[in-house]
Every structure is written in structure tokens, then in C-alpha cells.
Design a protein around this motif. Structure first.
Motif, PDB file in Angstrom:
ATOM      1  N   ALA A 113      41.837  33.516  31.243  1.00 22.82           N
ATOM      2  CA  ALA A 113      41.268  32.879  32.434  1.00 22.82           C
ATOM      3  C   ALA A 113      41.962  31.533  32.657  1.00 22.82           C
ATOM      4  N   GLY A 114      42.172  31.211  33.930  1.00 20.99           N
ATOM      5  CA  GLY A 114      42.814  29.943  34.268  1.00 20.99           C
ATOM      6  C   GLY A 114      42.781  29.706  35.761  1.00 20.99           C
ATOM      7  N   ARG A 115      43.573  28.743  36.197  1.00 19.66           N
ATOM      8  CA  ARG A 115      43.580  28.380  37.604  1.00 19.66           C
ATOM      9  C   ARG A 115      44.994  28.440  38.155  1.00 19.66           C
ATOM     10  N   THR A 116      45.072  28.438  39.482  1.00 18.10           N
ATOM     11  CA  THR A 116      46.375  28.419  40.139  1.00 18.10           C
ATOM     12  C   THR A 116      46.987  27.026  40.018  1.00 18.10           C
ATOM     13  N   SER A 117      48.303  26.973  40.227  1.00 15.90           N
ATOM     14  CA  SER A 117      49.010  25.698  40.068  1.00 15.90           C
ATOM     15  C   SER A 117      48.522  24.634  41.045  1.00 15.90           C
ATOM     16  N   ASP A 118      48.087  25.059  42.237  1.00 15.57           N
ATOM     17  CA  ASP A 118      47.588  24.088  43.218  1.00 15.57           C
ATOM     18  C   ASP A 118      46.092  23.825  43.054  1.00 15.57           C
ATOM     19  N   ASP A 119      45.469  24.420  42.029  1.00 22.07           N
ATOM     20  CA  ASP A 119      44.056  24.236  41.697  1.00 22.07           C
ATOM     21  C   ASP A 119      43.118  24.688  42.822  1.00 22.07           C
ATOM     22  N   SER A 120      43.602  25.587  43.667  1.00 24.46           N
ATOM     23  CA  SER A 120      42.761  26.051  44.784  1.00 24.46           C
ATOM     24  C   SER A 120      41.955  27.290  44.438  1.00 24.46           C
ATOM     25  N   ALA A 121      42.291  27.979  43.340  1.00 22.39           N
ATOM     26  CA  ALA A 121      41.608  29.223  42.999  1.00 22.39           C
ATOM     27  C   ALA A 121      41.699  29.455  41.498  1.00 22.39           C
ATOM     28  N   ALA A 122      40.950  30.444  41.046  1.00 18.24           N
ATOM     29  CA  ALA A 122      40.964  30.828  39.640  1.00 18.24           C
ATOM     30  C   ALA A 122      41.449  32.267  39.511  1.00 18.24           C
ATOM     31  N   VAL A 123      42.000  32.573  38.332  1.00 17.93           N
ATOM     32  CA  VAL A 123      42.498  33.917  38.047  1.00 17.93           C
ATOM     33  C   VAL A 123      42.038  34.307  36.648  1.00 17.93           C
ATOM     34  N   ALA A 124      41.500  35.511  36.522  1.00 19.48           N
ATOM     35  CA  ALA A 124      41.121  36.048  35.216  1.00 19.48           C
ATOM     36  C   ALA A 124      41.746  37.422  35.053  1.00 19.48           C
ATOM     37  N   VAL A 125      42.202  37.719  33.825  1.00 21.58           N
ATOM     38  CA  VAL A 125      42.826  39.009  33.524  1.00 21.58           C
ATOM     39  C   VAL A 125      42.223  39.535  32.225  1.00 21.58           C
ATOM     40  N   THR A 126      41.808  40.791  32.252  1.00 20.29           N
ATOM     41  CA  THR A 126      41.281  41.444  31.057  1.00 20.29           C
ATOM     42  C   THR A 126      42.214  42.588  30.677  1.00 20.29           C
ATOM     43  N   LEU A 127      42.653  42.604  29.413  1.00 20.96           N
ATOM     44  CA  LEU A 127      43.546  43.650  28.906  1.00 20.96           C
ATOM     45  C   LEU A 127      42.766  44.544  27.953  1.00 20.96           C
ATOM     46  N   ASN A 128      42.947  45.851  28.126  1.00 17.93           N
ATOM     47  CA  ASN A 128      42.270  46.795  27.257  1.00 17.93           C
ATOM     48  C   ASN A 128      43.064  48.095  27.202  1.00 17.93           C
ATOM     49  N   ASP A 129      43.522  48.449  25.998  1.00 21.70           N
ATOM     50  CA  ASP A 129      44.201  49.719  25.777  1.00 21.70           C
ATOM     51  C   ASP A 129      45.386  49.918  26.733  1.00 21.70           C
TER      52      ASP A 129
ATOM     53  N   TYR B 129      41.168  39.379  38.554  1.00 19.91           N
ATOM     54  CA  TYR B 129      40.345  38.925  39.677  1.00 19.91           C
ATOM     55  C   TYR B 129      40.864  37.567  40.117  1.00 19.91           C
ATOM     56  N   PHE B 130      41.175  37.481  41.414  1.00 23.79           N
ATOM     57  CA  PHE B 130      41.585  36.229  42.035  1.00 23.79           C
ATOM     58  C   PHE B 130      40.426  35.776  42.913  1.00 23.79           C
ATOM     59  N   CYS B 131      40.036  34.508  42.786  1.00 24.97           N
ATOM     60  CA  CYS B 131      38.856  34.043  43.509  1.00 24.97           C
ATOM     61  C   CYS B 131      38.979  32.546  43.790  1.00 24.97           C
ATOM     62  N   ASP B 132      38.694  32.144  45.038  1.00 21.33           N
ATOM     63  CA  ASP B 132      38.732  30.716  45.364  1.00 21.33           C
ATOM     64  C   ASP B 132      37.343  30.077  45.344  1.00 21.33           C
TER      65      ASP B 132
ATOM     66  N   ARG C  34      34.904  30.575  47.363  1.00 19.26           N
ATOM     67  CA  ARG C  34      34.306  30.407  48.687  1.00 19.26           C
ATOM     68  C   ARG C  34      34.227  31.750  49.412  1.00 19.26           C
ATOM     69  N   ALA C  35      35.409  32.305  49.748  1.00 24.01           N
ATOM     70  CA  ALA C  35      35.404  33.575  50.479  1.00 24.01           C
ATOM     71  C   ALA C  35      36.586  34.473  50.118  1.00 24.01           C
ATOM     72  N   LYS C  36      37.655  33.887  49.615  1.00 19.42           N
ATOM     73  CA  LYS C  36      38.867  34.669  49.332  1.00 19.42           C
ATOM     74  C   LYS C  36      38.812  35.215  47.912  1.00 19.42           C
ATOM     75  N   GLU C  37      38.989  36.522  47.796  1.00 22.66           N
ATOM     76  CA  GLU C  37      38.966  37.153  46.487  1.00 22.66           C
ATOM     77  C   GLU C  37      39.777  38.444  46.524  1.00 22.66           C
TER      78      GLU C  37
ATOM     79  N   VAL D 105      33.715  30.145  38.705  1.00 28.34           N
ATOM     80  CA  VAL D 105      34.221  30.359  40.063  1.00 28.34           C
ATOM     81  C   VAL D 105      33.871  31.793  40.434  1.00 28.34           C
ATOM     82  N   GLY D 106      33.184  31.977  41.576  1.00 31.05           N
ATOM     83  CA  GLY D 106      32.788  33.323  41.957  1.00 31.05           C
ATOM     84  C   GLY D 106      32.549  33.481  43.437  1.00 31.05           C
ATOM     85  N   VAL D 107      32.599  34.727  43.865  1.00 32.38           N
ATOM     86  CA  VAL D 107      32.325  35.076  45.260  1.00 32.38           C
ATOM     87  C   VAL D 107      31.344  36.243  45.267  1.00 32.38           C
ATOM     88  N   LEU D 108      30.340  36.147  46.137  1.00 31.76           N
ATOM     89  CA  LEU D 108      29.349  37.213  46.302  1.00 31.76           C
ATOM     90  C   LEU D 108      29.503  37.803  47.700  1.00 31.76           C
TER      91      LEU D 108
END
Length: 220
Positions: free
Chosen positions: A72-88, A94-97, A99-102, A184-187
Motif C-alpha cells: 500500500a502507498g500513494r501516488t507521487s503527486d500525493d493525490s491518490a492511494a494505490v494498494a496491491v495484493t499478491l496471492n498465488d 485498487y486505485f482510489c483518490d 473522493r470519486a475516482k477509483e 482512503v476509500g470510495v463508496l
């Protein structure tokens, strides 16, 4: 005396002839014996060709499998977050700002740690796992490109999702819990996006429009 001369000459000729015949016979026998007595080993035989065995190929070492983990981390411009899950050998991101962009993206992880994930509406994530500690790359979404770095995360940090029907509306929520505890989340309610309410990272509990839901860790 005159008659004895031719006789002597004749006798001498006969003796010479007998001597020559005897000499020829002796020479022929020696030549034949010499030929017949030649040892078979003296005859030239073809030299055997040495056969060099080809070196056996050692089996190539098997590739080290990509370990299962969350990042999990953030974009270089700190406008959004990115999480990656690895399995097998699979990945979901998931990319999420907040607010509304995901965007949800998924795909395979190659043996060298590279991944090319895809999502709806042409969204793409190109990333590389480096030393098992972080994933760096870019996300292309809605015509923009965002560079990001996601560090390895320990629970409760990571990626969560909850889907349900609340008061007749289809609800889909995504959350990224960063290593420093920020969320950071979007519903999305029936296609309309808004900032997601905070979840309890320990239990995943979240209240949406007065109804309690459970956000669960995401696995590919």
C-alpha cells in the motif's frame, strides 16, 4: 682335340643353364615365404575414432515463487492511494483518490516480479516488485498517468472491500489502509461515488446509511 672344343662348350652351357634355373627357383621360394609369413598385425588397420561423450545438461533451477503479500502507498503527486495484493501468482489492485475516482485492476505476476494489470474503461497498472519490499509503477486512468510506490504492508494495513444492498441501493465500497494508519476509500451507491466512511481495521466493521457492514481483506 679339335672335336673336344665344341663338346666342352656345350657342357659349359648346360651347366650355366642348370645354375640359373636353380637360382630362380630359390629366389621364388624366398619371395613367396616372405609374403606368406607377413604378420596380420603388420597390416595397417583403421584407427578407431574416439567418441567424446556430450556433457549432460544440469536441470535449470526452478524460479522462486512470488510471495503472497499486501502493498500500500500513494501516488507521487500525493493525490491518490494505490494498494496491491499478491496471492498465488495473481494480483489485484485498487486505485482510489478518496473522493470519486477509483479503479479495480487485476492480472498475473511474472516470475521477475513484473505485472500488467487491467481494469474497466481501459485502466492499466504497470508495476514491478522490487526485492519483495515494494511495488513501483504507474496507473493509467481516465486519461491521466499516476506514478506510485506501494510498500509492503502488515495487517491491518492493506486492501478491503464491502458489497451489499442497503435500503434498496447496491453498495460497493473499497478502502486502502496505509501503513501509517490513514484510510482512503470510495463508496459507490447505485453508480454514484462519494468518500467512504471509515472502517475499523481490526474487524472491518463499517456503518453505511445506518446499516453495519463488514469490509473484508481482498485476495485475487
Amino acid at each position: 682335340m679339335k672335336r673336344s672344343g665344341p663338346l666342352v662348350t656345350l657342357l659349359a652351357g648346360l651347366l650355366l643353364g642348370l645354375f640359373m634355373l636353380s637360382l630362380n627357383a630359390t629366389t621364388g621360394e624366398k619371395t613367396s615365404s616372405s609374403y606368406q609369413g607377413e604378420s596380420p598385425a603388420a597390416k595397417s588397420s583403421p584407427t578407431p575414432t574416439a567418441v567424446t561423450p556430450s556433457p549432460s545438461r544440469s536441470p535449470s533451477p526452478s524460479a522462486t515463487p512470488i510471495p503472497d503479500a499486501d502493498y500500500a502507498g500513494r501516488t507521487s503527486d500525493d493525490s491518490a492511494a494505490v494498494a496491491v495484493t499478491l496471492n498465488d501468482g495473481k494480483a489485484i489492485a485498487y486505485f482510489c483518490d478518496g473522493r470519486a475516482k477509483e479503479s479495480w485492476l487485476k492480472g498475473d505476476v511474472e516470475d521477475d516480479g513484473t505485472m500488467r494489470l487491467t481494469g474497466r474503461h481501459g485502466a492499466k497498472l504497470n508495476g514491478t516488485l522490487k526485492e519483495g519490499k515494494r511495488i513501483s509503477g504507474t496507473v493509467d486512468i481516465d486519461g491521466g498517468r499516476y506514478a506510485f510506490t506501494a510498500d509492503k504492508a502488515k495487517k491491518p494495513s492493506g486492501l478491503y472491500r464491502a458489497t451489499a444492498t442497503v435500503r434498496g441501493a447496491k453498495v460497493d465500497g473499497g478502502w486502502i489502509v496505509l501503513p501509517d494508519g490513514r484510510q482512503v476509500g470510495v463508496l459507490t451507491r447505485d453508480g454514484e461515488s462519494s468518500p467512504a466512511p471509515r472502517i475499523d481495521p481490526e474487524t472491518g466493521a463499517v456503518t453505511v446509511d445506518g446499516q453495519q457492514l463488514t469490509a473484508r481483506p481482498v485476495t485475487p
